[in-house]
Write an enzyme that holds these catalytic residues in place. Structure first.
Site, PDB file in Angstrom:
ATOM      1  CE1 TYR A   1      -6.062  -1.528  11.808  1.00  0.00           C
ATOM      2  CE2 TYR A   1      -7.639  -0.146  12.983  1.00  0.00           C
ATOM      3  CZ  TYR A   1      -6.378  -0.339  12.459  1.00  0.00           C
ATOM      4  OH  TYR A   1      -5.428   0.647  12.583  1.00  0.00           O
TER       5      TYR A   1
ATOM      6  CG  ASN B   1      -2.031   1.043   1.097  1.00  0.00           C
ATOM      7  OD1 ASN B   1      -2.497   1.322  -0.013  1.00  0.00           O
ATOM      8  ND2 ASN B   1      -2.440   1.628   2.204  1.00  0.00           N
TER       9      ASN B   1
ATOM     10  CB  SER C   1      -5.786   2.059  16.383  1.00  0.00           C
ATOM     11  OG  SER C   1      -7.019   2.694  16.114  1.00  0.00           O
TER      12      SER C   1
ATOM     13  CE  LYS D   1      -3.185  -1.504  14.119  1.00  0.00           C
ATOM     14  NZ  LYS D   1      -1.802  -1.498  13.654  1.00  0.00           N
TER      15      LYS D   1
HETATM   16  P1  NAD Z   1      -0.458   2.655   5.253  1.00  0.00           P
HETATM   17  O1  NAD Z   1      -1.246   1.568   4.603  1.00  0.00           O
HETATM   18  O2  NAD Z   1      -0.260   3.920   4.508  1.00  0.00           O
HETATM   19  O3  NAD Z   1       0.978   2.104   5.680  1.00  0.00           O
HETATM   20  C1  NAD Z   1       1.222   0.761   5.983  1.00  0.00           C
HETATM   21  C2  NAD Z   1       2.470   0.348   5.261  1.00  0.00           C
HETATM   22  O4  NAD Z   1       2.712  -1.039   5.548  1.00  0.00           O
HETATM   23  C3  NAD Z   1       2.372   0.474   3.739  1.00  0.00           C
HETATM   24  O5  NAD Z   1       3.530   1.087   3.228  1.00  0.00           O
HETATM   25  C4  NAD Z   1       2.262  -0.978   3.250  1.00  0.00           C
HETATM   26  O6  NAD Z   1       2.847  -1.154   1.964  1.00  0.00           O
HETATM   27  C5  NAD Z   1       3.003  -1.707   4.344  1.00  0.00           C
HETATM   28  N1  NAD Z   1       2.555  -3.098   4.499  1.00  0.00           N
HETATM   29  C6  NAD Z   1       1.289  -3.574   4.532  1.00  0.00           C
HETATM   30  N2  NAD Z   1       1.311  -4.904   4.713  1.00  0.00           N
HETATM   31  C7  NAD Z   1       2.624  -5.262   4.788  1.00  0.00           C
HETATM   32  C8  NAD Z   1       3.285  -6.501   4.980  1.00  0.00           C
HETATM   33  N3  NAD Z   1       2.602  -7.651   5.104  1.00  0.00           N
HETATM   34  N4  NAD Z   1       4.631  -6.513   5.022  1.00  0.00           N
HETATM   35  C9  NAD Z   1       5.343  -5.363   4.887  1.00  0.00           C
HETATM   36  N5  NAD Z   1       4.760  -4.162   4.692  1.00  0.00           N
HETATM   37  C10 NAD Z   1       3.416  -4.122   4.658  1.00  0.00           C
HETATM   38  O7  NAD Z   1      -1.135   2.933   6.687  1.00  0.00           O
HETATM   39  P2  NAD Z   1      -0.891   4.112   7.707  1.00  0.00           P
HETATM   40  O8  NAD Z   1      -2.113   4.964   7.745  1.00  0.00           O
HETATM   41  O9  NAD Z   1       0.431   4.730   7.481  1.00  0.00           O
HETATM   42  O10 NAD Z   1      -0.887   3.272   9.060  1.00  0.00           O
HETATM   43  C11 NAD Z   1       0.319   2.800   9.637  1.00  0.00           C
HETATM   44  C12 NAD Z   1      -0.018   2.028  10.893  1.00  0.00           C
HETATM   45  O11 NAD Z   1      -0.757   2.867  11.782  1.00  0.00           O
HETATM   46  C13 NAD Z   1      -0.887   0.802  10.654  1.00  0.00           C
HETATM   47  O12 NAD Z   1      -0.448  -0.224  11.507  1.00  0.00           O
HETATM   48  C14 NAD Z   1      -2.264   1.271  11.064  1.00  0.00           C
HETATM   49  O13 NAD Z   1      -3.073   0.205  11.518  1.00  0.00           O
HETATM   50  C15 NAD Z   1      -1.944   2.234  12.188  1.00  0.00           C
HETATM   51  N6  NAD Z   1      -2.980   3.248  12.397  1.00  0.00           N
HETATM   52  C16 NAD Z   1      -3.351   4.060  11.366  1.00  0.00           C
HETATM   53  C17 NAD Z   1      -4.359   5.003  11.562  1.00  0.00           C
HETATM   54  C18 NAD Z   1      -4.820   5.901  10.428  1.00  0.00           C
HETATM   55  O14 NAD Z   1      -5.867   6.528  10.564  1.00  0.00           O
HETATM   56  N7  NAD Z   1      -4.102   6.008   9.321  1.00  0.00           N
HETATM   57  C19 NAD Z   1      -4.967   5.134  12.821  1.00  0.00           C
HETATM   58  C20 NAD Z   1      -4.543   4.293  13.856  1.00  0.00           C
HETATM   59  C21 NAD Z   1      -3.535   3.359  13.631  1.00  0.00           C
END
Ligand code: NAD
Ligand code: UDP
Length: 336
Positions: A148, A35, A124, A152
Site C-alpha cells: 500500500y 467502498n 499518506s 502511494k
Molecule cells: P474510502 O475507501 O472511504 O474512499 C475511497 C473512495 O474511492 C470510495 O468512495 C471508493 O468507492 C472509491 N474507489 C475505490 N476504488 C475505486 C476505483 N477503482 N474507481 C473509482 N472509485 C474507487 O477511503 P478514505 O479513507 O476516504 O481514503 C481516501 C484516500 O486517502 C485513499 O487514497 C487513501 O489511500 C488515502 N488515505 C487514507 C487514510 C485514512 O486513514 N483513511 C490515510 C492516508 C491516506
C-alpha cells in the site's frame, strides 16, 4: 471553480466535497462506489445545500474516465479514489498496484486529454516507513514497508515526473497522518465494512457495544505509557487542508509534498480515555502482542502546511471523539 473529485463518495472525499460545495465550487464526483454507500451524495447535498454531479466510474476504465473528464472540463482534480487496507495490500499486492497505480496513471492521462493541470493527491504518512526522526519533515527519506505504501510512493513519483515534463502542472501530494472523526452533522462518516483495521472505528464499536473489547497492540513501546503514539487529525480539518492545497495549485506550479497532521501525538491509552469521556461509555481492553509493522511513534512536522497552505488543524481530541461518537450512535440507530 469546477473540481472533479475521484473517490468523492468515500470517507475523506465526502467531507471534502461538502467543504467545496459550501465554498461555492461546482463538483463532479467520480466514484465506483466500491467502498461507499449509495446514499452518500444525498447526504452531502443535505449538509451543503447544493448537489454534486455524480458519474459512477472505475478510475481504471480509461475510456469512461476520459469521457467524464472531457465532458465536465474541470479546472482541478482532487484524487482520493483507491484501495487503502494495508493487510489486504500485503495479501493481494497486484490488485493494489492495479487500482492505485494504474488507476492514477489513467487519471493523469485523462487529465492531460482534458487539459486539466491542477491536482491534489491523497498520499499518506506511510510513505515514510519507520521514521528516523519525529516529528517527520517532508524531506525525510521515503521507504514504505508494505505494498500500500509503495503504491502511494510510486504515484507520488509519477506525479513528480509528470510535473518535470510539463512545467505548467501544479500538484500537491498531501501526506495524511491519522484521519479520524466525522462531520458534526452525523450525516457522513467512516463506515468500515467488517472488522475495522484502524483504532478509532474499533474503539467506537466497542463503546457502542458492538464489539466486546479492544485489543491494544503492545504496551512496551518507547513512548510515555508504552502504547503507540499517532498524530490524529479531524477529518473536517483534513478536508479543509484540501481546499487550501487547491488554492496553492492556482499560484504555485510544480509538484510539492505537504504533511497533513497536527504535530501533536496521542497514545492508544489516551485515545481510549478520551473516547470514554466523549461517549460516557466504557471501552474495555486487553493488551496483546505488537502488530507486525507498527512503529512506536508517528507525528507530522506541520510547518510546511502552515507556511505554504496557511492552514493548521483547529479541532481538538475532544471534537474528534465527540463527532466520531455522534456518527457511531447514528450508525447504531440506523442498523437496529
Ligand atoms: P474510502 O475507501 O472511504 O474512499 C475511497 C473512495 O474511492 C470510495 O468512495 C471508493 O468507492 C472509491 N474507489 C475505490 N476504488 C475505486 C476505483 N477503482 N474507481 C473509482 N472509485 C474507487 O477511503 P478514505 O479513507 O476516504 O481514503 C481516501 C484516500 O486517502 C485513499 O487514497 C487513501 O489511500 C488515502 N488515505 C487514507 C487514510 C485514512 O486513514 N483513511 C490515510 C492516508 C491516506
Ligand atoms: N491499534 C490498537 N488496536 C487496534 C487498532 C490499532 O492498539 O485494534 C493501535 C496501533 O497499534 C497504533 C494505533 O492504534 O499504535 C493507530 O493504529 P491505526 O491502525 O489506526 O493507524 P496506523 O497504525 O496506520 O497509524
Amino acid at each position: 471553480m469546477r473540481v472533479a473529485v475521484t473517490g468523492g463518495a468515500g470517507y475523506i472525499g465526502s467531507h471534502t466535497v461538502v467543504e467545496l460545495l459550501e465554498e461555492g465550487h461546482e463538483v463532479l464526483i467520480l466514484d465506483s462506489f466500491a467502498n461507499a454507500a449509495p446514499d452518500v451524495p444525498d447526504r452531502i447535498t443535505a449538509i451543503a445545500g447544493h448537489a454534486p454531479r455524480i458519474v459512477r466510474v472505475d478510475i481504471t476504465d480509461a475510456p469512461a474516465l476520459t469521457a467524464a473528464l472531457q465532458e465536465f472540463a474541470p479546472e482541478a482534480v482532487l484524487h482520493f479514489a483507491g484501495l487503502k487496507a494495508v493487510g489486504e495490500a500485503v495479501s493481494n499486492p497486484l490488485e493494489y498496484y492495479r487500482v492505485n497505480v494504474t488507476g492514477s496513471l489513467v487519471l493523469l492521462q485523462a487529465m492531460q486529454a482534458a487539459k486539466c493541470r491542477r491536482l491534489v493527491f491523497s498520499s499518506s504518512a506511510t510513505v515514510y516507513g519507520d521514521p528516523d526522526q519525529v516529528p517527520i519533515p517532508e524531506d525525510h527519506p521515503l521507504r514504505p514497508t508494505n505494498p500500500y505504501g509503495h503504491s502511494k510512493r510510486m504515484i507520488e513519483q509519477v506525479i513528480e515526473d509528470w510535473g518535470v515534463a510539463n512545467p505548467e502542472i501544479a500538484a500537491v501530494n498531501l501526506r495524511y497522518f491519522n484521519p479520524v472523526g466525522a462531520h458534526a452533522s452525523a450525516q457522513i462518516g467512516e463506515a468500515p465494512s467488517g472488522t475495522p483495521n484502524n483504532l478509532m472505528p474499533y474503539v467506537a464499536q466497542v463503546a457502542a457495544g458492538q464489539r466486546p473489547r479492544l485489543s491494544i497492540f503492545g504496551d512496551d513501546y518507547d513512548t510515555p505509557d508504552g502504547t503507540g503514539v499517532r498524530d490524529y487529525i479531524h477529518v473536517v480539518d483534513l478536508a479543509q487542508a484540501h481546499l487550501a492545497a487547491l488554492g496553492l495549485t492556482a499560484t504555485a506550479p510544480g509538484v510539492q509534498a505537504i504533511n497533513v497532521g497536527t504535530g501533536r501525538g496521542y497514545s492508544v491509552l489516551e485515545m481510549v480515555r478520551a473516547f470514554e469521556g466523549a461517549s460516557g461509555k466504557p471501552v474495555p481492553f486487553d493488551i496483546v502482542a505488537r502488530r507486525p509493522g507498527d512503529v512506536a511513534t508517528s507525528l507530522a512536522n506541520p510547518r510546511r502546511a502552515a507556511d505554504r497552505l496557511n492552514w493548521t488543524a483547529s479541532r481538538d481530541l475532544d471534537a474528534m471523539c465527540e463527532d466520531a461518537w455522534r456518527w457511531q450512535s447514528y450508525l447504531l440507530r440506523k442498523n437496529s
